[in-house]
Design a protein around this motif. Sequence first.
Motif, PDB file in Angstrom:
ATOM      1  N   GLY A  65       5.089  -8.037  -5.865  1.00 34.10           N
ATOM      2  CA  GLY A  65       6.602  -8.036  -5.438  1.00 34.10           C
ATOM      3  C   GLY A  65       6.892  -9.359  -4.377  1.00 34.10           C
ATOM      4  O   GLY A  65       7.836  -9.825  -4.402  1.00 34.10           O
ATOM      5  N   HIS A  66       6.070  -9.214  -3.224  1.00 32.12           N
ATOM      6  CA  HIS A  66       6.356  -9.965  -2.536  1.00 32.12           C
ATOM      7  C   HIS A  66       6.339 -11.709  -2.995  1.00 32.12           C
ATOM      8  O   HIS A  66       7.099 -12.738  -2.655  1.00 32.12           O
ATOM      9  N   HIS A  67       5.532 -11.984  -3.849  1.00 34.28           N
ATOM     10  CA  HIS A  67       5.543 -13.165  -4.567  1.00 34.28           C
ATOM     11  C   HIS A  67       6.691 -13.373  -5.435  1.00 34.28           C
ATOM     12  O   HIS A  67       7.240 -14.555  -5.495  1.00 34.28           O
ATOM     13  N   ALA A  97       0.961  -4.065  -6.953  1.00 32.80           N
ATOM     14  CA  ALA A  97       2.235  -4.540  -7.255  1.00 32.80           C
ATOM     15  C   ALA A  97       3.238  -4.842  -6.176  1.00 32.80           C
ATOM     16  O   ALA A  97       4.119  -5.711  -6.406  1.00 32.80           O
ATOM     17  N   HIS A  98       3.281  -4.016  -5.072  1.00 35.63           N
ATOM     18  CA  HIS A  98       3.968  -4.260  -4.044  1.00 35.63           C
ATOM     19  C   HIS A  98       3.671  -5.647  -3.476  1.00 35.63           C
ATOM     20  O   HIS A  98       4.597  -6.226  -3.048  1.00 35.63           O
ATOM     21  N   GLU A  99       2.500  -6.277  -3.345  1.00 35.94           N
ATOM     22  CA  GLU A  99       2.152  -7.444  -2.972  1.00 35.94           C
ATOM     23  C   GLU A  99       2.862  -8.556  -3.848  1.00 35.94           C
ATOM     24  O   GLU A  99       3.162  -9.522  -3.434  1.00 35.94           O
ATOM     25  N   LEU A 131      13.077  -6.480   3.348  1.00 36.55           N
ATOM     26  CA  LEU A 131      12.085  -7.393   2.290  1.00 36.55           C
ATOM     27  C   LEU A 131      11.059  -6.384   1.740  1.00 36.55           C
ATOM     28  O   LEU A 131      10.527  -6.261   0.739  1.00 36.55           O
ATOM     29  N   GLU A 132      10.406  -5.510   2.670  1.00 33.71           N
ATOM     30  CA  GLU A 132       9.319  -4.609   2.340  1.00 33.71           C
ATOM     31  C   GLU A 132       9.717  -3.524   1.296  1.00 33.71           C
ATOM     32  O   GLU A 132       9.151  -3.346   0.640  1.00 33.71           O
ATOM     33  N   LEU A 133      11.104  -3.195   1.736  1.00 34.44           N
ATOM     34  CA  LEU A 133      11.599  -1.929   0.785  1.00 34.44           C
ATOM     35  C   LEU A 133      11.930  -2.624  -0.531  1.00 34.44           C
ATOM     36  O   LEU A 133      11.517  -1.967  -1.657  1.00 34.44           O
TER      37      LEU A 133
END
Length: 290
Positions: free
Chosen positions: A167-169, A163-165, A195-197
Amino acid sequence: MDWSGQSESSNVEDRRGAGPAVAAGGGMLTIVAVALAYFLGIDPNQAKQVADKIGGRMGEKRKTDTPPTEDEHYHFARKVLGSTEEVWDAYFRDNYRKRYEHPGMVLFSESVDSGGCGTAPSAVGPFYCPVSRKVFLDPTFFDELEKKLGGDKGDASRAYVVAHEVGHHVQNLLGYNTRVEEFRKREGENGGIRLELQADYLAGVWANQASKKNPNLFNRNDMASIIKTAQAIGDDRIQKKMRGWTSPESFTHGSAAQREKFFMKGFETGNASKEALDVLFNPRVAPLDL
Ligand SMILES: [Zn+2]
């Protein structure tokens, strides 16, 4: 987690067992680091060193590799990606009045050609390539996550990583990726951490929306599993493991406390509106220090 009833995404491609990827031009393991969003923030040029240091076998050739077709990892990846598609389909339609374009997901072993962001070894951990709009994952990462980094490899924790990855999408579709450099110039602060958080926050929003759709999806231990992992992959914890001391000025993804805080904030609010996401890029409203 209870995944019964969860339909599987058809956007997962299984390249495990395909052998090491060779970059165009013949060179091995060339990386376009700048475009990539790595889960652990490990510099690809140091990936081998890191793998040696934490004693992992990530990125090493496994001689007994046979393509593990349609195994547990494959179906799990399809279910988690399927859940993120349902959540973000509805969220984009209802809140952004636009179609959510689905990302692809590639399972690989050893190394992979990311299709626009260079060739990456397993040792860099899961990552998202905004050019090919795909998430890349070597499922053996989860063994390393538990054994070497002190995370949890339960299904909730694995779903959080995906879900984090994803999130980057979502950030890519909404234009946040390109705002990092502008932010750095304006505020003199490393926008990459934000951006990561924000990706952790979006993973939390996914968990919120998915549990509204299916109240049985998460059980009472699942949040503890996710938080254990979010903390374990905090920059302070990883740096301490790798070299015994920490330097906050070189953090790329945020500390253990920050990663937990931003995931939980997304989970509690379920709010990925433009206003809520913009706030995360406003240091006066959302300072990173706790
Ligand atoms: Zn990330």
